[in-house]
Design an enzyme around this catalytic site. Structure first.
Site, PDB file in Angstrom:
ATOM      1  N   GLU A  38       1.904   6.636   1.040  1.00 15.04           N
ATOM      2  CA  GLU A  38       1.881   5.875   2.404  1.00 15.04           C
ATOM      3  C   GLU A  38       0.677   5.584   2.860  1.00 15.04           C
ATOM      4  O   GLU A  38      -0.313   6.571   2.500  1.00 15.04           O
ATOM      5  CB  GLU A  38       2.556   6.768   3.549  1.00 15.04           C
ATOM      6  CG  GLU A  38       3.213   6.121   4.434  1.00 15.04           C
ATOM      7  CD  GLU A  38       4.733   5.265   3.734  1.00 15.04           C
ATOM      8  OE1 GLU A  38       4.410   4.177   3.691  1.00 15.04           O
ATOM      9  OE2 GLU A  38       5.465   5.925   3.834  1.00 15.04           O
ATOM     10  N   ASP A  52      -1.140   1.333   0.024  1.00 18.61           N
ATOM     11  CA  ASP A  52      -0.750   0.001  -0.769  1.00 18.61           C
ATOM     12  C   ASP A  52      -1.919  -1.142  -0.749  1.00 18.61           C
ATOM     13  O   ASP A  52      -2.439  -1.680  -1.310  1.00 18.61           O
ATOM     14  CB  ASP A  52       0.639  -0.712  -0.452  1.00 18.61           C
ATOM     15  CG  ASP A  52       0.709  -1.082   0.922  1.00 18.61           C
ATOM     16  OD1 ASP A  52      -0.113  -0.645   1.934  1.00 18.61           O
ATOM     17  OD2 ASP A  52       1.767  -2.073   1.458  1.00 18.61           O
ATOM     18  N   GLY A  66      11.771  -2.369  14.438  1.00 16.46           N
ATOM     19  CA  GLY A  66      10.691  -1.306  14.797  1.00 16.46           C
ATOM     20  C   GLY A  66      11.185  -0.049  14.393  1.00 16.46           C
ATOM     21  O   GLY A  66      10.505   1.130  14.942  1.00 16.46           O
ATOM     22  N   GLY A  91      10.398   0.910  11.191  1.00 19.10           N
ATOM     23  CA  GLY A  91       9.508   1.535   9.963  1.00 19.10           C
ATOM     24  C   GLY A  91      10.360   1.218   8.774  1.00 19.10           C
ATOM     25  O   GLY A  91      10.022   1.715   7.469  1.00 19.10           O
ATOM     26  N   SER A 134      10.959  -6.568   9.068  1.00 17.10           N
ATOM     27  CA  SER A 134      10.252  -7.886   9.048  1.00 17.10           C
ATOM     28  C   SER A 134      10.206  -8.456   7.679  1.00 17.10           C
ATOM     29  O   SER A 134      10.392  -9.688   7.216  1.00 17.10           O
ATOM     30  CB  SER A 134       8.906  -7.823   9.496  1.00 17.10           C
ATOM     31  OG  SER A 134       8.126  -6.762   8.978  1.00 17.10           O
ATOM     32  N   GLU A 183       3.250 -12.931   6.706  1.00 15.15           N
ATOM     33  CA  GLU A 183       3.115 -11.845   7.638  1.00 15.15           C
ATOM     34  C   GLU A 183       1.695 -11.539   8.184  1.00 15.15           C
ATOM     35  O   GLU A 183       1.230 -11.410   9.196  1.00 15.15           O
ATOM     36  CB  GLU A 183       3.603 -10.486   7.209  1.00 15.15           C
ATOM     37  CG  GLU A 183       3.433  -9.359   8.169  1.00 15.15           C
ATOM     38  CD  GLU A 183       4.790  -8.547   8.305  1.00 15.15           C
ATOM     39  OE1 GLU A 183       5.770  -8.975   7.631  1.00 15.15           O
ATOM     40  OE2 GLU A 183       4.607  -7.554   9.175  1.00 15.15           O
ATOM     41  N   ASP A 232       6.079  -3.586   1.295  1.00 15.41           N
ATOM     42  CA  ASP A 232       7.413  -3.666   1.988  1.00 15.41           C
ATOM     43  C   ASP A 232       8.288  -5.100   1.347  1.00 15.41           C
ATOM     44  O   ASP A 232       9.201  -4.918   1.063  1.00 15.41           O
ATOM     45  CB  ASP A 232       7.332  -4.087   3.348  1.00 15.41           C
ATOM     46  CG  ASP A 232       6.728  -3.014   4.128  1.00 15.41           C
ATOM     47  OD1 ASP A 232       6.617  -1.695   3.592  1.00 15.41           O
ATOM     48  OD2 ASP A 232       6.037  -2.973   5.418  1.00 15.41           O
TER      49      ASP A 232
HETATM   50  C1  GLA Z   1       3.822  -0.847   6.698  1.00 15.13           C
HETATM   51  C2  GLA Z   1       3.034  -1.905   5.810  1.00 15.13           C
HETATM   52  C3  GLA Z   1       2.982  -1.630   4.451  1.00 15.13           C
HETATM   53  C4  GLA Z   1       2.334  -0.337   4.263  1.00 15.13           C
HETATM   54  C5  GLA Z   1       2.799   0.831   5.207  1.00 15.13           C
HETATM   55  C6  GLA Z   1       2.214   2.018   5.144  1.00 15.13           C
HETATM   56  O1  GLA Z   1       4.952  -0.650   6.382  1.00 15.13           O
HETATM   57  O2  GLA Z   1       3.575  -3.150   6.003  1.00 15.13           O
HETATM   58  O3  GLA Z   1       2.239  -2.577   3.554  1.00 15.13           O
HETATM   59  O4  GLA Z   1       0.816  -0.284   4.351  1.00 15.13           O
HETATM   60  O5  GLA Z   1       2.974   0.383   6.409  1.00 15.13           O
HETATM   61  O6  GLA Z   1       2.269   2.763   3.799  1.00 15.13           O
END
Ligand code: GLA
Length: 385
Positions: free
Chosen positions: A33, A36, A121, A123, A127, A159, A171
């Site tokens: 986490e 990326d 929203g 997580g 999107s 994005e 994502d």
């Molecule tokens: C969001 C971002 C991803 C990544 C996560 C954290 O989901 O869109 O690119 O950075 O947060 O790991």
């Protein structure tokens, strides 16, 4: 929403039958986490929670969009795609169309009805699911051969540069490239990837949303990115690295003196989280789910203490999960500040887990968490109706 309902809704709004169904997935992230955008490896998987688009090609110069549960139609003129950045609803789609066009893809008029089952929203990347599914629809209607990784990259660009959120690639990549019953080990610096079976034996993943009202996630996210970029510049004074992910824990211990305050904490999270991803993948491959769970807990603690993106709601939700004897580990996923946790829970104990953790959370926080029935599915699907 059942498919027949989606088709009926499409007919009621646009007065013609939907011809195609394009879908792209929301995602979880097993581990890795906030790495990326630091060139690290991530380990996401695509979900049954998805953006479904019922669609019909009209060959006009207008893209018409309607959304489940929202009144009205949003229209995009395919010749004015740079003028929709301020749209509250439809800016992701406009951004995708804009950047596809920039790549030489002709945007053909169409009617699109969005039924997004990824909670907003949360997580879980609603999107990215919207962007990728939309990119598939436009590419299919343009009649071009497309590469799913390219669609993920274009979606990310939309994005970053259109919607103004400086996210990494995780994502959109998971949404496009996910594979049923597998997690994707993705190296974000090279985009090399490997599918790893998400086999948890007697255990399964439980996804829970802390339901904290969404606030300022994007701006806090962008601040974290700046902090790790600062850390990288300082470390580059003494190490020839291109990204923080290249710094090993041992090297980090040697160069840490260069950093201070939050910048030091943020960098330490990234370095150690990258190390945990390798360990977690090895544990999963070896069937060592106990070790995997331990690493998930460590990831959460680091996101709490060092990266400071959890908050009392996510800490409570994962904390109550961790107290359960049949839970091997729990952590927040995604950007944080709200949204979801994943927990590794014994299959036979899931109902009791949800009951007890749900009650403890509500007692502590004052409102309910949501628990989702999830499965790991393919990223993109395309179907004729
Ligand atoms: C969001 C971002 C991803 C990544 C996560 C954290 O989901 O869109 O690119 O950075 O947060 O790991």
């Amino acid at each position: 929403m059942e498919r027949t309902e989606g088709m009926q809704a499409f007919f009621d709004i646009f007065g013609a039958k939907a011809e195609d169904l394009f879908t792209a997935a929301g995602r979880i992230n097993v581990i890795g986490e906030h790495v990326d955008y630091c060139g690290g490896k991530v380990f996401p998987a695509a979900l049954n929670l998805r953006c479904n688009i019922y669609a019909r090609k009209t060959c006009t110069k207008t893209v018409r969009m309607a959304f489940r549960g929202i009144e009205g139609i949003v229209e995009l003129d395919v010749n004015k795609l740079d003028s929709y950045k301020g749209l509250k609803l439809g800016n992701y789609q406009a951004g995708v169309a804009y950047f596809l066009k920039e790549e030489g893809v002709e945007i053909v008029g169409c009617d699109l009805y969005y039924d997004c089952t990824v909670p907003f929203g949360s997580g879980l990347s609603s999107s990215a699911a919207i962007e990728v599914a939309t990119a598939v629809a436009f590419s299919e209607y343009a009649g071009v051969q497309y590469d799913k990784v390219q669609l993920a990259l274009i979606s990310q660009r939309a994005e970053n540069k259109y919607a103004g959120v400086n996210c990494g690639i995780m994502d959109q990549f998971a949404s496009a490239m996910g594979k049923k019953d597998h997690a994707v080990l993705l190296d974000c610096s090279t985009l090399e990837y490997e599918y790893v079976p998400l086999k948890l034996g007697d255990y399964c993943l439980v996804v829970a949303n802390c339901n904290k009202p969404h606030n300022l996630v994007e701006s806090k996210y962008n601040v974290r990115r700046q902090e790790v970029e600062t850390a990288l510049k300082l470390i580059q004074q003494v190490l020839p690295v291109k990204s923080l992910a290249e710094v090993s824990p041992k090297q980090f211990a040697e160069v840490k003196y260069l950093l201070s305050g939050v910048v030091a904490k943020r960098a330490e999270h990234v370095v150690m989280e990258c190390d945990r991803v390798n360990k977690a993948v090895a544990a999963l491959k070896a069937g060592d789910i106990v070790e995997l769970g331990r690493l998930l807990n460590e990831s959460h603690y680091s996101l709490c203490d060092l990266y400071e993106v959890t908050g009392k709601e996510l800490d409570a939700l994962s904390g109550f999960a961790r107290k359960e004897k049949d839970c091997l580990g729990s952590r927040m996923i995604g950007a944080g500040f709200g949204g979801c946790t994943i927990s590794i829970v014994k299959r036979s104990a899931v109902d009791g887990f949800i009951r007890r953790v749900g009650k403890a959370y509500q007692d502590a926080i004052g409102y309910k968490a949501s628990f989702y029935e999830t499965s790991i599915e393919d990223g993109i699907t395309v179907e004729k109706l």
